[in-house]
Design an enzyme around this catalytic site. Structure first.
Site, PDB file in Angstrom:
ATOM      1  N   LEU A   1     121.269   6.735  44.028  1.00  0.00           N
ATOM      2  CA  LEU A   1     121.580   7.920  43.251  1.00  0.00           C
ATOM      3  C   LEU A   1     120.366   8.827  43.308  1.00  0.00           C
ATOM      4  O   LEU A   1     119.230   8.352  43.350  1.00  0.00           O
ATOM      5  CB  LEU A   1     121.878   7.547  41.786  1.00  0.00           C
ATOM      6  CG  LEU A   1     123.076   6.622  41.533  1.00  0.00           C
ATOM      7  CD1 LEU A   1     123.131   6.241  40.055  1.00  0.00           C
ATOM      8  CD2 LEU A   1     124.377   7.279  41.963  1.00  0.00           C
ATOM      9  N   ASP A   2     120.598  10.140  43.305  1.00  0.00           N
ATOM     10  CA  ASP A   2     119.476  11.072  43.294  1.00  0.00           C
ATOM     11  C   ASP A   2     118.588  10.811  42.085  1.00  0.00           C
ATOM     12  O   ASP A   2     119.045  10.298  41.053  1.00  0.00           O
ATOM     13  CB  ASP A   2     119.974  12.514  43.241  1.00  0.00           C
ATOM     14  CG  ASP A   2     120.694  12.932  44.510  1.00  0.00           C
ATOM     15  OD1 ASP A   2     120.488  12.275  45.541  1.00  0.00           O
ATOM     16  OD2 ASP A   2     121.466  13.911  44.444  1.00  0.00           O
ATOM     17  N   LYS A   3     117.339  11.196  42.181  1.00  0.00           N
ATOM     18  CA  LYS A   3     116.374  10.992  41.102  1.00  0.00           C
ATOM     19  C   LYS A   3     116.914  11.444  39.752  1.00  0.00           C
ATOM     20  O   LYS A   3     116.814  10.724  38.757  1.00  0.00           O
ATOM     21  CB  LYS A   3     115.078  11.746  41.417  1.00  0.00           C
ATOM     22  CG  LYS A   3     114.057  11.724  40.290  1.00  0.00           C
ATOM     23  CD  LYS A   3     112.842  12.585  40.613  1.00  0.00           C
ATOM     24  CE  LYS A   3     111.881  12.649  39.425  1.00  0.00           C
ATOM     25  NZ  LYS A   3     110.712  13.514  39.723  1.00  0.00           N
TER      26      LYS A   3
ATOM     27  N   ARG B   1     127.052  17.566  44.700  1.00  0.00           N
ATOM     28  CA  ARG B   1     126.328  18.792  44.365  1.00  0.00           C
ATOM     29  C   ARG B   1     126.649  19.916  45.356  1.00  0.00           C
ATOM     30  O   ARG B   1     126.907  21.058  44.955  1.00  0.00           O
ATOM     31  CB  ARG B   1     124.834  18.501  44.327  1.00  0.00           C
ATOM     32  CG  ARG B   1     124.442  17.476  43.266  1.00  0.00           C
ATOM     33  CD  ARG B   1     123.045  16.925  43.478  1.00  0.00           C
ATOM     34  NE  ARG B   1     122.036  17.985  43.393  1.00  0.00           N
ATOM     35  CZ  ARG B   1     120.753  17.796  43.703  1.00  0.00           C
ATOM     36  NH1 ARG B   1     120.335  16.600  44.126  1.00  0.00           N
ATOM     37  NH2 ARG B   1     119.903  18.789  43.585  1.00  0.00           N
TER      38      ARG B   1
END
Length: 341
Positions: free
Chosen positions: A148-150, A263
């Protein structure tokens, strides 16, 4: 009878190039392995003689691939992870001898990389799991089968041994098309999609000169990779008579798992995520249209409003389908409550 979880030969994988295959062997193989290894790692494996093309060992990364070519790769043995264990608290949802499922908070980087060599989820997992942690994903990504993205929160599973790692990696590579893998996200976006339920089928590739960003690409672009997101609007905020809205809560389900996929896809249909500094630049003034307290809360929301609330997969040992759900983190829940007011 030997337990495959305790004893296994070096894994091999055979892939057959489809009718659209072209270009260099190392580039094609990197894509075919769904990012399991970096291109530089694949190139090194080819040069080391770990790859066969049409039954013959090939040590030339630049060798051309053609439709129908059979490629066999001997996957590397697990390596001792370079990162050191760090006593970072983990919110563990489930754990056994094969897998660990955690609730990742926003702000936590999954694996070490440029600018984030310590303080990552991998460092926390090494400390928590010790020597059992799988290293087949690469030196700096032990146990990691997806990420998962930060600044994205949510449910994440990691493997604790190599057999479990390969089993889980195969499920994620399949994207749930033939198996039980399921991933679903909650996103708070600007505006409202024209269709309340739909599918975004738009290939993704690198975005301009920034290697970390992604953009929708033409199918015939060199770096275009299939990307499919299914979405459904769950709730609209400050909706107007003309069926537009200032913001919406959207549920997204992934059929593919590209970097920044949700996104970029939501921005592509004109509904970028609130707080997304990379893909919602033109929408920052939208906050001024919101009434208080939503205006203040949305204005200070400093991460993409994205939460991986559901993850389902087949357990690598028992075959049981396991499903985990996690409630919205406090900051996103505060944002949604403010938009409702």
């Amino acid at each position: 009878m030997n337990d495959p979880f305790k004893q296994a030969d070096a894994p091999r994988k055979v892939l057959v190039a489809d009718e659209d295959a072209h270009g260099r062997l190392d580039a094609w193989l990197t894509t075919a392995l769904e990012g399991e290894f970096s291109r530089s790692r694949i190139k090194a494996l080819i040069e080391q003689g770990a790859v066969s093309l049409k039954g013959t060992v090939c040590t030339e990364p630049k060798r051309k691939i053609a439709p129908g070519d059979a490629v066999e790769i001997v996957l590397p043995e697990p390596e001792d992870p370079e990162p050191k264990g760090e006593d970072i608290p983990l919110d563990v949802l489930y754990e056994d001898e094969d897998v660990i499922v955690i609730l990742k908070p926003p702000g936590l980087v999954v694996h070490p990389g440029a600018g984030n060599w310590t303080g990552t989820l991998v460092n926390a997992l090494i400390h928590h799991c010790g020597e059992s942690l799988s290293g087949i994903g690469g030196v700096r990504r032990p146990g990691i089968v997806h990420r998962l993205d930060k600044d994205t929160s949510g449910v994440l599973v990691a493997a604790k041994n190599d057999i479990a790692h390969r089993h889980l990696a195969a499920q994620f590579a399949d994207h749930g098309r033939t198996g039980p893998l399921e991933r679903a996200y909650q996103a708070v976006v600007w505006g409202r999609p024209k269709q309340l339920k739909g599918t975004i089928d738009a290939p993704l590739g690198r975005g301009g000169g920034d290697r970390t960003k992604r953009a929708v690409k033409r199918e015939d672009s060199d770096d275009a990779r299939e990307a499919i997101t299914h979405y459904e609007v769950v709730e609209r905020f400050h909706e107007k008579p003309d069926a537009t809205a200032l913001a919406s809560l959207v549920e997204c389900r992934l059929e593919t798992g590209r970097t920044h996929q949700i996104r970029v896809h939501m921005a592509h249909i004109g509904c970028p995520l609130i707080g997304d500094s990379d893909y919602s630049g033109g929408f920052r003034t939208k906050v001024n249209l919101l009434p208080e307290p939503a205006k203040t809360i949305a204005g200070r929301f400093n991460r993409q409003a994205l939460h991986a609330f559901l993850l389902a997969f087949e357990h690598p040992r028992s075959g049981e389908v396991m499903e985990f759900e996690a409630p919205m983190p406090e900051d996103m829940q505060e944002l949604v409550d403010a938009l409702r007011s």
